[in-house]
Design a protein around this motif. Structure first.
Motif, PDB file in Angstrom:
ATOM      1  N   SER A   1      44.238  82.143  -9.214  1.00  0.00           N
ATOM      2  CA  SER A   1      45.839  81.581  -9.093  1.00  0.00           C
ATOM      3  C   SER A   1      45.872  80.960  -7.052  1.00  0.00           C
ATOM      4  CB  SER A   1      46.921  83.191  -9.054  1.00  0.00           C
ATOM      5  OG  SER A   1      46.092  84.168  -7.812  1.00  0.00           O
ATOM      6  N   ALA A   2      45.028  80.786  -6.322  1.00  0.00           N
ATOM      7  CA  ALA A   2      44.698  80.890  -5.152  1.00  0.00           C
ATOM      8  C   ALA A   2      45.233  79.183  -5.076  1.00  0.00           C
ATOM      9  CB  ALA A   2      42.862  80.319  -4.512  1.00  0.00           C
ATOM     10  N   PRO A   3      45.413  77.832  -5.586  1.00  0.00           N
ATOM     11  CA  PRO A   3      46.683  77.673  -4.901  1.00  0.00           C
ATOM     12  C   PRO A   3      48.260  78.042  -5.193  1.00  0.00           C
ATOM     13  CG  PRO A   3      45.626  76.561  -6.739  1.00  0.00           C
ATOM     14  CD  PRO A   3      44.913  78.089  -7.223  1.00  0.00           C
ATOM     15  N   GLY A   4      48.102  78.872  -5.723  1.00  0.00           N
ATOM     16  CA  GLY A   4      49.879  79.433  -5.196  1.00  0.00           C
ATOM     17  C   GLY A   4      49.634  80.451  -4.574  1.00  0.00           C
ATOM     18  N   PHE A   5      48.378  81.192  -3.926  1.00  0.00           N
ATOM     19  CA  PHE A   5      48.445  81.956  -3.445  1.00  0.00           C
ATOM     20  C   PHE A   5      48.392  81.438  -1.816  1.00  0.00           C
ATOM     21  CE2 PHE A   5      45.250  85.139  -1.107  1.00  0.00           C
ATOM     22  CZ  PHE A   5      46.157  86.068  -0.358  1.00  0.00           C
ATOM     23  N   TYR A   6      47.577  80.259  -1.808  1.00  0.00           N
ATOM     24  CA  TYR A   6      47.556  79.308  -0.617  1.00  0.00           C
ATOM     25  C   TYR A   6      48.914  78.710  -0.348  1.00  0.00           C
ATOM     26  CZ  TYR A   6      42.259  79.004  -0.782  1.00  0.00           C
ATOM     27  OH  TYR A   6      40.621  79.288  -1.009  1.00  0.00           O
ATOM     28  N   SER A   7      49.476  77.626  -0.974  1.00  0.00           N
ATOM     29  CA  SER A   7      50.557  77.693  -0.655  1.00  0.00           C
ATOM     30  C   SER A   7      52.300  78.502  -0.238  1.00  0.00           C
ATOM     31  CB  SER A   7      51.182  76.990  -2.126  1.00  0.00           C
ATOM     32  OG  SER A   7      51.504  75.979  -2.474  1.00  0.00           O
ATOM     33  N   THR A   8      51.933  79.839  -1.194  1.00  0.00           N
ATOM     34  CA  THR A   8      52.559  81.174  -0.527  1.00  0.00           C
ATOM     35  C   THR A   8      52.156  81.550   1.156  1.00  0.00           C
ATOM     36  OG1 THR A   8      52.608  82.443  -2.446  1.00  0.00           O
ATOM     37  CG2 THR A   8      53.094  82.965  -0.669  1.00  0.00           C
ATOM     38  N   LEU A   9      51.016  81.085   1.043  1.00  0.00           N
ATOM     39  CA  LEU A   9      50.487  81.192   3.034  1.00  0.00           C
ATOM     40  C   LEU A   9      51.137  80.716   3.879  1.00  0.00           C
ATOM     41  CD1 LEU A   9      47.488  82.865   2.034  1.00  0.00           C
ATOM     42  CD2 LEU A   9      48.771  84.287   3.125  1.00  0.00           C
ATOM     43  N   ALA A  10      51.473  79.474   3.347  1.00  0.00           N
ATOM     44  CA  ALA A  10      51.811  78.043   3.714  1.00  0.00           C
ATOM     45  C   ALA A  10      53.352  78.447   4.639  1.00  0.00           C
ATOM     46  CB  ALA A  10      51.462  76.688   3.397  1.00  0.00           C
ATOM     47  N   VAL A  11      53.956  78.492   3.146  1.00  0.00           N
ATOM     48  CA  VAL A  11      55.103  78.838   3.325  1.00  0.00           C
ATOM     49  C   VAL A  11      55.306  79.927   3.697  1.00  0.00           C
ATOM     50  CG1 VAL A  11      57.293  78.689   1.993  1.00  0.00           C
ATOM     51  CG2 VAL A  11      55.532  77.554   1.155  1.00  0.00           C
ATOM     52  N   ALA A  12      54.691  80.735   4.617  1.00  0.00           N
ATOM     53  CA  ALA A  12      55.056  82.051   4.642  1.00  0.00           C
ATOM     54  C   ALA A  12      54.396  81.318   6.690  1.00  0.00           C
ATOM     55  CB  ALA A  12      54.412  83.129   4.858  1.00  0.00           C
ATOM     56  N   GLY A  13      53.881  80.565   6.441  1.00  0.00           N
ATOM     57  CA  GLY A  13      53.829  80.389   8.130  1.00  0.00           C
ATOM     58  C   GLY A  13      52.663  80.181   9.050  1.00  0.00           C
ATOM     59  N   TYR A  14      51.497  80.845   7.727  1.00  0.00           N
ATOM     60  CA  TYR A  14      49.980  80.262   8.475  1.00  0.00           C
ATOM     61  C   TYR A  14      49.364  79.635   8.673  1.00  0.00           C
ATOM     62  CZ  TYR A  14      50.505  85.985   7.172  1.00  0.00           C
ATOM     63  OH  TYR A  14      50.870  87.687   7.078  1.00  0.00           O
ATOM     64  N   PHE A  15      49.678  78.445   7.856  1.00  0.00           N
ATOM     65  CA  PHE A  15      49.001  77.682   8.643  1.00  0.00           C
ATOM     66  C   PHE A  15      50.055  76.482   8.055  1.00  0.00           C
ATOM     67  CE2 PHE A  15      47.395  78.759   4.655  1.00  0.00           C
ATOM     68  CZ  PHE A  15      46.929  77.890   3.384  1.00  0.00           C
ATOM     69  N   ALA A  16      49.594  74.892   8.157  1.00  0.00           N
ATOM     70  CA  ALA A  16      50.835  74.027   8.384  1.00  0.00           C
ATOM     71  C   ALA A  16      50.508  73.647   6.917  1.00  0.00           C
ATOM     72  CB  ALA A  16      50.346  72.672   8.418  1.00  0.00           C
ATOM     73  N   PRO A  17      51.951  73.571   5.465  1.00  0.00           N
ATOM     74  CA  PRO A  17      51.704  73.790   4.179  1.00  0.00           C
ATOM     75  C   PRO A  17      50.950  72.037   3.632  1.00  0.00           C
ATOM     76  CG  PRO A  17      53.869  73.943   4.970  1.00  0.00           C
ATOM     77  CD  PRO A  17      53.591  73.557   5.780  1.00  0.00           C
ATOM     78  N   GLU A  18      51.504  71.027   4.569  1.00  0.00           N
ATOM     79  CA  GLU A  18      50.721  70.106   3.787  1.00  0.00           C
ATOM     80  C   GLU A  18      48.963  70.192   3.733  1.00  0.00           C
ATOM     81  OE1 GLU A  18      50.892  66.370   3.504  1.00  0.00           O
ATOM     82  OE2 GLU A  18      53.074  66.931   3.736  1.00  0.00           O
ATOM     83  N   GLU A  19      47.937  71.080   4.409  1.00  0.00           N
ATOM     84  CA  GLU A  19      46.983  71.009   4.409  1.00  0.00           C
ATOM     85  C   GLU A  19      46.660  71.670   2.808  1.00  0.00           C
ATOM     86  OE1 GLU A  19      43.288  74.256   6.381  1.00  0.00           O
ATOM     87  OE2 GLU A  19      45.387  74.286   6.595  1.00  0.00           O
ATOM     88  N   VAL A  20      47.475  72.145   2.042  1.00  0.00           N
ATOM     89  CA  VAL A  20      47.438  72.606   1.058  1.00  0.00           C
ATOM     90  C   VAL A  20      46.246  71.437  -0.170  1.00  0.00           C
ATOM     91  CG1 VAL A  20      48.570  73.544  -1.470  1.00  0.00           C
ATOM     92  CG2 VAL A  20      48.946  74.276   0.509  1.00  0.00           C
ATOM     93  N   LYS A  21      47.000  70.289   0.580  1.00  0.00           N
ATOM     94  CA  LYS A  21      46.565  69.226  -0.214  1.00  0.00           C
ATOM     95  C   LYS A  21      44.947  68.822  -0.182  1.00  0.00           C
ATOM     96  CE  LYS A  21      51.402  66.446   0.116  1.00  0.00           C
ATOM     97  NZ  LYS A  21      51.477  65.037   0.820  1.00  0.00           N
TER      98      LYS A  21
END
Length: 546
Positions: A73-93
């Motif tokens: 479930s890494a894509p959802g986990f990464y996106s959660t971290l990004a929305v939480a402020g750990y890194f810029a959401p654009e990096e999810v792409k």
């Protein structure tokens, strides 16, 4: 840090998680949308509401730990971290691309490898069934060291086939790890099909209880139930806690939901815009309990809760701002113990600032006051107090009221605006159709000024008018007489949901047409579109699709 997250803001952030995740998966052409979407509310509730963590200092010694054992479930986990402020959401792409640190399974963060590991990741996932053992090790070490850090472990029901899960569960019970909370994403699908066909887990609750765990069972897509279970977990002593979160694989995109083929398959990149539109169009149904017969309010709440509504709408009328009187904070406080459903309080009262604390103390989840009843400074103080209390603030405008210009400065933390479609003060009024162009204009105007909250339609909403309000931009629908006025609450709620679905499918078809992917979209969506074909006028089109 701990987060005091408002209900509607929490819903919006989880919606953002799904939207970023599907973009990453589509860009990569691979990934696991099903597992990411079933766990979105679980991870979102932890990171945006319950866990102690600091995105600016991922290695903070007082943080709580999150171990994602179902690491696909890494894509959802990464996106959660990004929305939480750990890194810029654009990096999810950059998911799964060469040179990206966002690989198919997360790699544990290291201060020495900041450019190659993902901040906030505590566990390198891959082989299933191991994360619970890792979480137990961390929890036991913290307990022996006298630390107060909590450890949260997300496991999948597919990996629960592994013997190591059950060996670990025995160890957690033996060591009385009351600083450990495991959450089972019980979506009932694994890589090869449905879990109960492959290796049945039921009776799941009894099995975990037999291993000396305290077990709670919730709807894993109802954030209020997750919050309630996590609050209960914090009060358990001398036992680890298991929260069984009943979820739907792929929840959020209708043709992916509960479909094993979407366990690890990416959607076509050309569908991304339409998928984002669907995720951004979540609808919430909020029955108003003042409607219908003057029966017991608790009974009214129980009846609609059984039908899976999203929240309870509470119309507070003081007999001065509006002609009628309903109930006040004392009644709401008594009702609060009858349900965990969010309370959406609409205060049709004079001088709301003077009374706002009573409604905060009554534990409302959303509180909306009228623009006609307060000044800019008064509303700013109301908004600040609600946000400090973790309550979603809202403002309502009557059919004859324009959006006050001073509201622009409050939009960042405004979670909802009610555009009244009747003149407030009486239940059972007819919908005013002239409000629709105003709703469109208000929605457009506010979005242009940075509003990210919900438009709520209140007044005369039924199975016919809901579609008009939906097309005008509303996504929360207050239905009073339509739910309680006819005697068949079950059918009424089904009909409202159906009309919202028709409005959504129409919108998505139009978007697909604009993108020149209509036949392709309809083929992917065929089994979803069939029940709505007549109302959408697409019977022949669907029949022609092989």
């Amino acid at each position: 840090m701990g987060f005091n997250m408002r209900y509607l803001d929490l819903k919006r952030r989880i919606r953002d998680v799904r939207m970023w995740a599907i973009q990453g998966i589509a860009e990569a052409g691979s990934g696991h949308p099903g597992a990411s979407f079933s766990a979105a509310e679980i991870m979102g509730t932890l990171y945006f509401r319950k866990m102690r963590h600091d995105p600016s200092n991922p290695s903070w010694e007082e943080r709580d730990y999150f171990i994602n054992s179902k690491a696909h479930s890494a894509p959802g986990f990464y996106s959660t971290l990004a929305v939480a402020g750990y890194f810029a959401p654009e990096e999810v792409k950059t998911l799964r691309k060469l040179g990206s640190r966002l690989q198919g399974h997360p790699v544990r963060y290291s201060d020495h490898q900041k450019h190659h590991s993902v901040p906030g990741v505590e566990y390198s996932g891959g082989s299933e069934g191991i994360g619970l053992s890792v979480g137990i090790g961390i929890a036991l070490a913290n307990k022996l060291d006298g630390k107060k850090n909590k450890v949260f472990v997300l496991i999948g029901d597919g990996e629960s086939n592994e013997g190591q899960i059950w060996e670990a569960s025995m160890a957690a019970g033996k060591f009385k790890l009351d600083n450990l909370v495991a959450i089972l994403d019980r979506n009932r699908i694994q890589q090869d099909g449905f879990t109960e066909d492959i290796m049945p887990l039921d009776p799941t609750k009894d099995k975990w209880a037999a291993f000396n765990w305290q077990v709670f069972e919730v709807d894993g897509h109802k954030v209020e139930q997750l919050v309630d279970a996590l609050n209960k977990a914090a009060r358990v002593h001398d036992k680890p806690v298991m929260i069984i979160a009943n979820t739907i694989k792929g929840n959020g995109i209708r043709h992916m939901a509960n479909n094993p083929q979407w366990h690890g398959k990416a959607p076509p990149k050309r569908h991304t815009e339409v998928l984002l539109e669907e995720l951004d169009s979540e609808c919430l149904i909020a029955p108003s309990i003042i409607a219908g017969e003057r029966e017991n309010y608790e009974d009214k709440i129980r009846k609609v809760e059984r039908e899976g509504v999203d929240m309870i709408h509470l119309d507070v009328m003081d007999g001065r701002f509006v002609p009628n009187t309903t109930f006040f904070a004392d009644t709401i406080k008594k009702l609060r113990t009858s349900t965990s459903l969010p309370f959406d309080a609409h205060l049709m009262i004079e001088r709301p600032l003077e009374q706002i604390q009573e409604y905060i103390d009554a534990r409302c989840d959303i509180i909306t006051v009228h623009a006609e009843a307060c000044t800019e400074n008064e509303f700013r103080e109301i908004q600040e107090r609600l946000i400090d209390a973790g309550i979603s603030p809202g403002i309502a405008i009557n059919p004859g009221t324009a959006v006050p210009k001073w509201l622009y400065g409050c939009l960042h933390d405004l979670d909802v605006i009610i555009v009244m479609s009747v003149n407030p003060g009486f239940a059972g009024q007819k919908f005013i159709p002239e409000v629709l162009p105003k709703m469109v204009a208000v929605n457009k105007e506010l979005r242009e000024h940075g509003f990210r909250g919900y438009i709520e339609a209140d007044g005369g909403i039924d199975a016919t008018t809901l579609q008009y309000a939906y097309d005008a931009g509303a996504r929360i629908f207050v239905a009073g007489a339509a739910v309680y006025g006819g005697g068949d609450i079950h059918s009424a709620v089904i009909q409202l949901r159906h009309k919202a679905a028709v409005a959504l499918e129409k919108r998505l078809l139009n978007h697909a047409t604009q993108l020149n992917i209509r036949p392709d979209w309809m083929k992917a969506r065929k089994h979803i579109l069939i029940p709505y074909a007549n109302e959408l006028g697409i019977e022949e089109e669907l029949h022609a699709i092989k």
